[in-house]
Design a protein around this motif. Sequence first.
Motif, PDB file in Angstrom:
ATOM      1  N   ALA A  57       0.828  -1.208   0.000  1.00  0.00           N
ATOM      2  CA  ALA A  57       0.000   0.000   0.000  1.00  0.00           C
ATOM      3  C   ALA A  57       0.862   1.257   0.000  1.00  0.00           C
ATOM      4  O   ALA A  57       0.569   2.228  -0.707  1.00  0.00           O
ATOM      5  N   ALA A  58       1.932   1.269   0.786  1.00  0.00           N
ATOM      6  CA  ALA A  58       2.834   2.428   0.826  1.00  0.00           C
ATOM      7  C   ALA A  58       3.456   2.663  -0.550  1.00  0.00           C
ATOM      8  O   ALA A  58       3.570   3.805  -1.012  1.00  0.00           O
TER       9      ALA A  58
ATOM     10  N   ASN B 127       3.306   6.103  -5.265  1.00  0.00           N
ATOM     11  CA  ASN B 127       4.082   5.863  -6.495  1.00  0.00           C
ATOM     12  C   ASN B 127       5.567   5.666  -6.190  1.00  0.00           C
ATOM     13  O   ASN B 127       6.435   6.193  -6.902  1.00  0.00           O
ATOM     14  N   ALA B 128       5.854   4.941  -5.131  1.00  0.00           N
ATOM     15  CA  ALA B 128       7.240   4.694  -4.733  1.00  0.00           C
ATOM     16  C   ALA B 128       7.779   3.474  -5.465  1.00  0.00           C
ATOM     17  O   ALA B 128       7.037   2.695  -6.070  1.00  0.00           O
ATOM     18  N   SER B 129       9.094   3.324  -5.399  1.00  0.00           N
ATOM     19  CA  SER B 129       9.723   2.164  -6.033  1.00  0.00           C
ATOM     20  C   SER B 129       9.911   1.019  -5.049  1.00  0.00           C
ATOM     21  O   SER B 129      10.046  -0.135  -5.461  1.00  0.00           O
ATOM     22  N   MET B 130       9.913   1.312  -3.752  1.00  0.00           N
ATOM     23  CA  MET B 130      10.108   0.269  -2.748  1.00  0.00           C
ATOM     24  C   MET B 130       9.587   0.718  -1.396  1.00  0.00           C
ATOM     25  O   MET B 130       9.370   1.901  -1.162  1.00  0.00           O
ATOM     26  N   ALA B 131       9.352  -0.276  -0.529  1.00  0.00           N
ATOM     27  CA  ALA B 131       8.956   0.003   0.857  1.00  0.00           C
ATOM     28  C   ALA B 131       9.441  -1.150   1.732  1.00  0.00           C
ATOM     29  O   ALA B 131       9.369  -2.313   1.330  1.00  0.00           O
ATOM     30  N   ILE B 132       9.962  -0.806   2.904  1.00  0.00           N
ATOM     31  CA  ILE B 132      10.451  -1.806   3.855  1.00  0.00           C
ATOM     32  C   ILE B 132       9.859  -1.470   5.224  1.00  0.00           C
ATOM     33  O   ILE B 132       9.822  -0.296   5.622  1.00  0.00           O
ATOM     34  N   LEU B 133       9.420  -2.490   5.936  1.00  0.00           N
ATOM     35  CA  LEU B 133       8.921  -2.313   7.295  1.00  0.00           C
ATOM     36  C   LEU B 133       9.923  -2.901   8.270  1.00  0.00           C
ATOM     37  O   LEU B 133      10.287  -4.071   8.164  1.00  0.00           O
ATOM     38  N   TYR B 134      10.420  -2.062   9.199  1.00  0.00           N
ATOM     39  CA  TYR B 134      11.327  -2.511  10.262  1.00  0.00           C
ATOM     40  C   TYR B 134      10.572  -2.512  11.585  1.00  0.00           C
ATOM     41  O   TYR B 134       9.824  -1.572  11.892  1.00  0.00           O
ATOM     42  N   GLU B 135      10.808  -3.559  12.390  1.00  0.00           N
ATOM     43  CA  GLU B 135      10.200  -3.650  13.716  1.00  0.00           C
ATOM     44  C   GLU B 135      11.237  -4.159  14.718  1.00  0.00           C
ATOM     45  O   GLU B 135      12.197  -4.843  14.322  1.00  0.00           O
TER      46      GLU B 135
ATOM     47  N   GLU C  66      19.053   2.087  -4.519  1.00  0.00           N
ATOM     48  CA  GLU C  66      19.676   3.384  -4.743  1.00  0.00           C
ATOM     49  C   GLU C  66      18.658   4.436  -5.209  1.00  0.00           C
ATOM     50  O   GLU C  66      18.792   5.050  -6.271  1.00  0.00           O
ATOM     51  N   PRO C  67      17.600   4.674  -4.427  1.00  0.00           N
ATOM     52  CA  PRO C  67      16.583   5.669  -4.810  1.00  0.00           C
ATOM     53  C   PRO C  67      17.104   7.092  -4.664  1.00  0.00           C
ATOM     54  O   PRO C  67      18.096   7.341  -3.973  1.00  0.00           O
ATOM     55  N   ALA C  68      16.410   8.038  -5.330  1.00  0.00           N
ATOM     56  CA  ALA C  68      16.793   9.450  -5.222  1.00  0.00           C
ATOM     57  C   ALA C  68      16.378  10.031  -3.870  1.00  0.00           C
ATOM     58  O   ALA C  68      17.047  10.916  -3.340  1.00  0.00           O
ATOM     59  N   SER C  69      15.269   9.548  -3.308  1.00  0.00           N
ATOM     60  CA  SER C  69      14.789  10.022  -2.004  1.00  0.00           C
ATOM     61  C   SER C  69      14.326   8.831  -1.170  1.00  0.00           C
ATOM     62  O   SER C  69      13.729   7.897  -1.705  1.00  0.00           O
ATOM     63  N   VAL C  70      14.627   8.890   0.132  1.00  0.00           N
ATOM     64  CA  VAL C  70      14.188   7.844   1.054  1.00  0.00           C
ATOM     65  C   VAL C  70      13.547   8.514   2.270  1.00  0.00           C
ATOM     66  O   VAL C  70      14.136   9.407   2.873  1.00  0.00           O
ATOM     67  N   LEU C  71      12.319   8.081   2.586  1.00  0.00           N
ATOM     68  CA  LEU C  71      11.604   8.604   3.748  1.00  0.00           C
ATOM     69  C   LEU C  71      11.554   7.533   4.827  1.00  0.00           C
ATOM     70  O   LEU C  71      11.187   6.387   4.564  1.00  0.00           O
ATOM     71  N   PHE C  72      11.935   7.925   6.050  1.00  0.00           N
ATOM     72  CA  PHE C  72      11.867   7.032   7.213  1.00  0.00           C
ATOM     73  C   PHE C  72      10.732   7.533   8.094  1.00  0.00           C
ATOM     74  O   PHE C  72      10.857   8.580   8.736  1.00  0.00           O
ATOM     75  N   GLU C  73       9.610   6.824   8.079  1.00  0.00           N
ATOM     76  CA  GLU C  73       8.410   7.265   8.805  1.00  0.00           C
ATOM     77  C   GLU C  73       8.165   6.333   9.990  1.00  0.00           C
ATOM     78  O   GLU C  73       7.937   5.136   9.821  1.00  0.00           O
ATOM     79  N   PRO C  74       8.224   6.866  11.239  1.00  0.00           N
ATOM     80  CA  PRO C  74       8.017   5.997  12.408  1.00  0.00           C
ATOM     81  C   PRO C  74       6.554   5.580  12.548  1.00  0.00           C
ATOM     82  O   PRO C  74       5.639   6.345  12.201  1.00  0.00           O
ATOM     83  N   LEU C  75       6.339   4.375  13.032  1.00  0.00           N
ATOM     84  CA  LEU C  75       5.008   3.909  13.390  1.00  0.00           C
ATOM     85  C   LEU C  75       4.866   4.061  14.891  1.00  0.00           C
ATOM     86  O   LEU C  75       5.671   3.503  15.654  1.00  0.00           O
ATOM     87  N   LEU C  76       3.872   4.814  15.318  1.00  0.00           N
ATOM     88  CA  LEU C  76       3.709   5.134  16.734  1.00  0.00           C
ATOM     89  C   LEU C  76       2.446   4.485  17.282  1.00  0.00           C
ATOM     90  O   LEU C  76       1.412   4.447  16.614  1.00  0.00           O
TER      91      LEU C  76
ATOM     92  N   VAL D 123      10.055   2.448   5.756  1.00  0.00           N
ATOM     93  CA  VAL D 123      11.064   3.064   4.889  1.00  0.00           C
ATOM     94  C   VAL D 123      10.544   3.013   3.451  1.00  0.00           C
ATOM     95  O   VAL D 123      10.244   1.924   2.943  1.00  0.00           O
ATOM     96  N   VAL D 124      10.428   4.180   2.805  1.00  0.00           N
ATOM     97  CA  VAL D 124       9.871   4.262   1.459  1.00  0.00           C
ATOM     98  C   VAL D 124      10.842   5.026   0.568  1.00  0.00           C
ATOM     99  O   VAL D 124      11.362   6.075   0.964  1.00  0.00           O
ATOM    100  N   GLY D 125      11.094   4.504  -0.628  1.00  0.00           N
ATOM    101  CA  GLY D 125      12.032   5.146  -1.546  1.00  0.00           C
ATOM    102  C   GLY D 125      11.392   5.464  -2.884  1.00  0.00           C
ATOM    103  O   GLY D 125      10.513   4.744  -3.361  1.00  0.00           O
ATOM    104  N   TRP D 126      11.838   6.591  -3.487  1.00  0.00           N
ATOM    105  CA  TRP D 126      11.336   7.022  -4.798  1.00  0.00           C
ATOM    106  C   TRP D 126      12.505   7.222  -5.761  1.00  0.00           C
ATOM    107  O   TRP D 126      13.599   7.633  -5.341  1.00  0.00           O
TER     108      TRP D 126
END
Length: 485
Positions: free
Chosen positions: A201-202, A207-215, A277-287, A297-300
């Motif tokens: 979904a992320a 329109n991202a190229s990848m997404a990773i969930l860390y826990e 190797e994305p141009a932008s990477v967003l690290f969004e915490p889950l609270l 972690v989402v990359g574009w």
Amino acid sequence: MSRSSKSPRRTARNLAPFVAASLLAWIAVPIGSSMDWGMYASAAALAIFAGVLRIVPLRGVLTKAREAIPSLIFLIAIALLRDSAGGVNSAVGALALLPVFYTALYSNRAQLCAVLAGMTTVLFAQNLLIGPPDYPNSQYRAGVLFLAVSAIIGLTTQRLVTQARAQAADAQHRERMLEQIAEVVRNLSHSSRARDEVCEAAKTLSNASMAILYEPANASGLLRSTSMAGLDANPTEIGPDERSGAREAFRSGRSLLLDENSDSPFFSSTIWELSGEPASVLFEPLLRGGEPVGVLVVGWPQSITVGSSRATAIALLAHEVTTVIERADMLTQMTDMASTDALTGLPNRRAWDKSIAQVLAEDQNVAIAMLDLDHFKEFNDTNGHPAGDRLLRETAAAWREELRAGDLIARLGGDEFALLLPKCNAANALEVVERLRLRLPSQQTCSAGIASLESGATPETLVARADTALYEAKTAGRDRTCVTT
């Protein structure tokens, strides 16, 4: 907004106040004026023609000037109306603001500039070609001021309209985005693969190229990837002392956006390379309750900015999915509890029935064994039920250590256990069972019966044959294993 995107009815509705002001001028001009009625009629005809052109879409090359052409024709009509009533004394020059204002409201900058240029031509052509007394030289100064005020009004109006439309479009986009996120969350609430679908979904929503969930993997703070989308990589771990965007977002509880040229101390080349190797990477915490429980972690492939619609979509999704993941974990836990024996932690009869049916449907080389502790009732009577429970727990733990991945040991009830051995024949199953019997604690013994799969066998018939072999072992004196022939 282009006129091609508006219906004639809507265009007519937009024109209504401008038409009303024009009619008022054409009605008021003849009052107290010496009129040239032929020129007056020509001006009226041109004004009507300009209005019709606004409602009827232009075709071909004229579509690029679909707003400017009617406005320029209307300016010529105003010029004729002025001449028909004696020049500047007609007091209709202010009508020239109407096409400027309309173009500013409903067209682009290029067409507005064309209309302003047309106004300049009309204003000064009459002064140059006709001149005094109808157009005294003082009108040059008035014309320059009128043109400057018109340009300010037109350009300012157009800028405000453009901003309002951009804000409206952004609001519509955010509304659609919220609807999409709400739909995703509704679907996730019924999913058995919540983590995988959160990453999907992320990736899709933004329109991202990848997404990773860390826990968190343990109390030490180790972060482990539990799901990925858009990547084909093995699970990764981030140590408690490792400097990375994921670690910093988890520690601070705040989102962090990095790009490929970032000099941030939290830029991790490992995660960047893992992410493609994305141009932008967003690290969004889950609270959850203000406390971080994971990082998305989402990359574009292109650069994005903080506050952009893509980053906002991820922030909104992260806000919602924490509850979804918690609910999925709770359902999994409840499902596990329903299929797990509370005393030994082994699968119970429900799990056994489900597992044996699945294995027999896929594998034709299967053996099962039924195991029963010898004289367990006497052991309980002599040592007490707590000791009997402890014996069952220790037996389950010891037997679990002797089995391969894929083998299944279940407690069916009391002191009765069942063993499922995929890809195993009767001879190999006998070796496994004998190994289990040697691991019994407290010098306890057990009896076992083994049956292997034969053509046409069902789970029920296979279990019945193993039960028969177990009965033979008990009647033969216990502490032994029998194999059905």
